[in-house]
Design a protein around this motif. Sequence first.
Motif, PDB file in Angstrom:
ATOM      1  N   GLU A 162      -3.931  -3.975  -8.167  1.00  0.00           N
ATOM      2  CA  GLU A 162      -2.621  -3.579  -7.870  1.00  0.00           C
ATOM      3  C   GLU A 162      -2.602  -2.065  -8.058  1.00  0.00           C
ATOM      4  OE1 GLU A 162       1.053  -3.209  -6.238  1.00  0.00           O
ATOM      5  OE2 GLU A 162       0.061  -5.049  -6.686  1.00  0.00           O
ATOM      6  N   ARG A 171      -4.459  -1.101  -4.643  1.00  0.00           N
ATOM      7  CA  ARG A 171      -3.486  -1.251  -3.679  1.00  0.00           C
ATOM      8  C   ARG A 171      -2.571   0.220  -3.594  1.00  0.00           C
ATOM      9  NH1 ARG A 171      -2.528  -6.654  -5.674  1.00  0.00           N
ATOM     10  NH2 ARG A 171      -3.859  -7.979  -4.871  1.00  0.00           N
ATOM     11  N   GLY A 172      -2.156   0.375  -4.656  1.00  0.00           N
ATOM     12  CA  GLY A 172      -1.260   1.605  -4.670  1.00  0.00           C
ATOM     13  C   GLY A 172      -2.189   2.952  -4.320  1.00  0.00           C
ATOM     14  N   LEU A 173      -3.516   2.854  -4.228  1.00  0.00           N
ATOM     15  CA  LEU A 173      -4.288   3.968  -3.439  1.00  0.00           C
ATOM     16  C   LEU A 173      -4.250   3.748  -2.091  1.00  0.00           C
ATOM     17  CD1 LEU A 173      -7.255   4.007  -6.091  1.00  0.00           C
ATOM     18  CD2 LEU A 173      -5.233   5.517  -5.853  1.00  0.00           C
ATOM     19  N   GLY A 174      -3.703   2.711  -1.561  1.00  0.00           N
ATOM     20  CA  GLY A 174      -3.752   2.461  -0.127  1.00  0.00           C
ATOM     21  C   GLY A 174      -4.782   1.668   0.465  1.00  0.00           C
ATOM     22  N   TYR A 175      -5.464   0.958  -0.360  1.00  0.00           N
ATOM     23  CA  TYR A 175      -6.695   0.011   0.102  1.00  0.00           C
ATOM     24  C   TYR A 175      -6.123  -1.221  -0.159  1.00  0.00           C
ATOM     25  CZ  TYR A 175      -9.106   4.269   0.282  1.00  0.00           C
ATOM     26  OH  TYR A 175      -9.703   5.630   0.593  1.00  0.00           O
ATOM     27  N   ASN A 176      -6.779  -2.289   0.544  1.00  0.00           N
ATOM     28  CA  ASN A 176      -6.655  -3.754   0.335  1.00  0.00           C
ATOM     29  C   ASN A 176      -7.678  -4.133  -1.071  1.00  0.00           C
ATOM     30  OD1 ASN A 176      -5.337  -4.533   2.701  1.00  0.00           O
ATOM     31  ND2 ASN A 176      -6.931  -4.008   3.457  1.00  0.00           N
ATOM     32  N   THR A 222     -12.556  -5.424  -2.165  1.00  0.00           N
ATOM     33  CA  THR A 222     -11.733  -4.398  -1.544  1.00  0.00           C
ATOM     34  C   THR A 222     -12.379  -3.496  -0.497  1.00  0.00           C
ATOM     35  OG1 THR A 222     -10.710  -2.283  -2.135  1.00  0.00           O
ATOM     36  CG2 THR A 222     -12.846  -2.955  -3.048  1.00  0.00           C
ATOM     37  N   LEU A 232     -11.932  -0.285  -0.385  1.00  0.00           N
ATOM     38  CA  LEU A 232     -12.066   1.151  -1.003  1.00  0.00           C
ATOM     39  C   LEU A 232     -13.666   1.377  -1.040  1.00  0.00           C
ATOM     40  CD1 LEU A 232     -11.033   3.381  -3.191  1.00  0.00           C
ATOM     41  CD2 LEU A 232     -11.382   1.866  -4.961  1.00  0.00           C
TER      42      LEU A 232
END
Length: 134
Positions: free
Chosen positions: A49, A52-57, A102, A104
């Motif tokens: 999560e 995801r908060g950083l904008g990645y899957n 990810t 990321l």
Amino acid sequence: PKEMKYVVVLLHEWGKDIAGTEYAPALLTEGLSTLAYARMAPTLWMTAEFIRGLGYNAIPAANDTALSIPLAVDAGLGQLGRHGLLINPKVGSRCRISKIFTDLPLEPVGAVDSGITEFCNACQKCVPKCGTKA
């Protein structure tokens, strides 16, 4: 998914400072291992999560989706022991592995030689107890 080119690998230690863990497999070690899996889930999901908060899957996985031990070795978290498990320099094989796929961008670490393979080849303590005499 193809766009998930990176993997974050997490180790979850179990049985730290508890007498009797050197006698695995046993009822105590089975219980401690199960507890490690139970504790793994929130850590795994919260880390995913965060990504995801950083904008990645981020797709979290425990013992599914891919082989954990080769990913942990490639992440520099340990080496493969004669018993077929990951051996980490700090916690030995008293750990469970999870991973997050990810997109990321991450800098790959790569396998690290911490001397575990040489130690296993010299020690041989596990060989008499091994059914296949590995």
